[in-house]
Scaffold this active site. Structure first.
Site, mmCIF file in Angstrom:
data_model
loop_
_atom_site.group_PDB
_atom_site.id
_atom_site.type_symbol
_atom_site.label_atom_id
_atom_site.label_comp_id
_atom_site.label_asym_id
_atom_site.label_seq_id
_atom_site.Cartn_x
_atom_site.Cartn_y
_atom_site.Cartn_z
ATOM 1 N N LYS A 1 0.888 -1.114 0.019
ATOM 2 C CA LYS A 1 -0.149 0.273 -0.084
ATOM 3 C C LYS A 1 0.960 1.328 -0.063
ATOM 4 O O LYS A 1 2.052 1.203 0.198
ATOM 5 C CB LYS A 1 -0.890 0.019 1.179
ATOM 6 C CG LYS A 1 -1.934 -1.460 1.237
ATOM 7 C CD LYS A 1 -2.777 -1.425 0.007
ATOM 8 C CE LYS A 1 -3.667 -2.596 0.196
ATOM 9 N NZ LYS A 1 -2.893 -3.814 -0.377
HETATM 10 C C1 LIG Z 1 -9.355 -3.792 -1.579
HETATM 11 C C2 LIG Z 1 -8.528 -4.195 -0.619
HETATM 12 N N1 LIG Z 1 -9.433 -4.497 0.595
HETATM 13 C C3 LIG Z 1 -8.808 -5.281 1.745
HETATM 14 C C4 LIG Z 1 -7.380 -5.655 1.794
HETATM 15 C C5 LIG Z 1 -6.880 -6.202 2.931
HETATM 16 O O1 LIG Z 1 -5.899 -5.438 3.357
HETATM 17 P P1 LIG Z 1 -5.313 -6.195 4.619
HETATM 18 O O2 LIG Z 1 -3.998 -6.872 3.791
HETATM 19 O O3 LIG Z 1 -4.537 -4.832 5.239
HETATM 20 O O4 LIG Z 1 -5.904 -7.073 5.539
HETATM 21 C C6 LIG Z 1 -6.977 -5.271 0.520
HETATM 22 C C7 LIG Z 1 -5.219 -5.796 0.540
HETATM 23 O O5 LIG Z 1 -4.708 -6.218 -0.510
HETATM 24 C C8 LIG Z 1 -7.328 -4.800 -0.481
HETATM 25 O O6 LIG Z 1 -6.585 -4.596 -1.550
#
Ligand SMILES: Cc1ncc(COP(=O)(O)O)c(C=O)c1O
Length: 374
Positions: A181
Site C-alpha cells: 500500500k
Molecule cells: C481492496 C482491499 N481490501 C482489503 C484488503 C486487505 O488489506 P490487509 O492486507 O491490510 O488486510 C486489501 C489488500 O490488498 C485490498 O486491496
C-alpha cells in the site's frame, strides 16, 4: 534489470522510530498508537481514527459494530481483493456481488439498486487501486434505502473525491498498511469515522470487548476492574508499528508526488500503443496511483499472460489485474453473472510503480512494452 512490482518506502527514520518505541517499554496500545490515530484522522479529515492489525480486521470490526450479522447481505464489488468479501462472511453475513464500471474498475452505482433485497444492510464500495469510487451517487442510493455505507479504502490513503480526502467524507472508511500500500507499518489497518459512538465501539471491539483501554487503566489514579459487556477480538496495533506509521505519514505527500509523476510518464509513453488501454481518471478525483493498470485489448499480438511471462523474462515483475472474487472456489455457491468484472480481471496487468522506481527503470518498462506490443 530486475524490477520489482512494489517496494516499501522505508528508511532510517522508521528504523530509529521503531527502536525508540522498543526502548520506551510501551510496545502495544500506548501513546504512539494514540498519536498515529490522531495524526491519521487529521490527515484524512475525519473526527476519529481507530488503529487495527490490518484492513481485513478493520473491515470486520467496522461491519460488526455497524450491526451486520447472520442473514444480512452486504453489496460489494467482486473485482477486489478477496478480503473485501471475506470480512462480510466473518460477520456471518453474505456478500452480494455487483458489477463494475470498466472505465474506473470501481463499483457501478447504477447496478446497486438491482442487487438490493430485504436482507441488504450495507453497501461497501472499494476505492480500487486507490481510485475513488463515485461516493456521492453511492451515498444517494444508500440514503434512499436506509443502508449503511462502509468504504473499503485499503488502497486509498491520500486519494481525494471532489476535493475531500478519502476518509473525510463522514462515512466509516477502512485503510490498509500492508507493504504494497501507499504507506506501510508492516501489517496494519485503520478505521476512520465522524461518529464518536462508532469509534468507541471500535476501540472496545479491537480490545476483546473490554470496557477500558490500556492507557486509561495505566493512567488511572485508582484501581479499575474492567468489564466485558460484549465479545471482541484482539485487533490491536503495536506501538512499534504506530511509530513506523507516524514516520510514513510524514513522507506521504512526497510519496504521492513521486507516484503521480511515474503514472503520468506511463500515461504519456504508453497511450500510443493501440492494443492497450491506459486508465482514464475522472476529473472529480485525485488519484494516489496505489497501482497502475493497463488493459490488453483483443487486438494485442500477445495474450495478457504471455505478456506477463515475456516481461518477467526481461526482469520486470508484473501482477495480474484485480481478481474476480465470485470465481474463487470458496465463493462457488454464489450465483451471479458479472461479465465486465471477468473481462477486466482477465485482461489487465499491473505495472511496477513506487517512489524508488528510477527514471531508467520506468523507461525500460515502457520500452519493453513497446517491443512486445508494437
Ligand atoms: C481492496 C482491499 N481490501 C482489503 C484488503 C486487505 O488489506 P490487509 O492486507 O491490510 O488486510 C486489501 C489488500 O490488498 C485490498 O486491496
Amino acid at each position: 534489470m530486475n524490477i520489482a512490482i512494489a517496494r516499501p518506502f522505508l528508511g532510517p527514520e522508521e528504523e530509529e522510530a521503531a527502536v525508540r518505541a522498543i526502548r520506551s517499554g510501551w510496545v502495544s496500545q500506548g501513546p504512539l498508537v494514540r498519536e498515529f490515530e490522531e495524526r491519521f484522522a487529521r490527515y484524512v479529515g475525519a473526527k476519529h481514527a481507530v488503529a487495527t492489525t490490518s484492513c481485513t480486521t478493520a473491515l470486520h470490526a467496522a461491519l460488526a459494530v455497524s450491526g451486520i450479522g447472520s442473514g444480512d447481505e452486504v453489496i460489494v464489488p467482486s473485482l477486489s481483493f478477496i478480503a473485501t468479501a471475506n470480512a462480510v462472511v466473518h460477520c456471518g453475513a453474505r456478500p452480494a456481488f455487483v458489477e463494475i464500471d470498466p472505465g474506473t474498475c470501481n463499483m457501478d452505482p447504477e447496478k446497486i439498486e438491482g442487487s438490493i433485497t430485504k436482507r441488504t444492510k450495507a453497501v461497501m464500495p472499494v476505492h480500487q487501486m486507490g481510485l475513488p469510487a463515485d461516493l456521492d451517487r453511492i451515498k444517494e442510493i444508500v440514503d434512499k434505502h436506509g443502508l449503511i455505507l462502509i468504504e473499503d479504502a485499503a488502497c486509498a490513503i491520500g486519494s481525494a473525491y471532489k476535493g475531500t480526502r478519502i476518509g473525510g467524507h463522514g462515512n466509516i472508511a477502512c485503510f490498509s498498511f500492508h507493504p504494497r500500500k501507499i504507506i506501510t507499518t508492516g501489517e496494519g489497518g485503520m478505521v476512520t469515522t465522524d461518529d464518536a459512538d462508532v469509534a468507541a465501539r471500535l476501540r472496545r471491539f479491537r480490545h476483546h470487548g473490554m470496557s477500558v483501554s490500556d492507557m486509561e487503566r495505566h493512567q488511572a489514579k485508582k484501581v479499575i476492574i474492567e468489564e466485558y459487556p460484549e465479545i471482541g477480538y484482539n485487533y490491536r496495533m503495536t506501538d512499534i508499528q504506530a511509530a513506523v506509521g507516524i514516520e510514513q505519514l510524514r513522507k506521504l505527500d512526497a510519496i504521492l508526488e513521486k507516484r503521480r509523476q511515474i503514472a503520468s510518464y506511463y500515461d504519456h509513453e504508453l497511450s500510443g500503443i493501440s492494443c492497450i488501454r491506459v486508465p482514464k481518471i475522472p476529473e472529480t478525483v485525485f488519484h494516489n496511483y496505489q497501482s497502475y493498470w493497463i488493459e490488453i485489448l483483443s487486438s494485442s499480438p500477445l495474450s495478457r499472460n504471455a505478456l506477463m511471462e515475456g516481461l518477467l523474462d526481461k526482469g520486470i515483475a508484473t501482477r495480474r489485474g484485480i481478481m474476480a472474487i465470485h470465481r474463487e472456489r470458496c465463493y462457488s455457491d454464489v450465483e451471479t453473472s458479472l461479465p465486465v468484472t471477468e473481462r477486466i480481471s482477465d485482461s489487465t496487468v499491473l505495472l511496477p510503480l513506487y517512489p524508488t522506481l528510477t527514471a531508467d527503470e520506468a523507461m525500460y518498462v515502457v520500452n519493453q512494452l513497446w517491443e512486445f506490443l508494437k
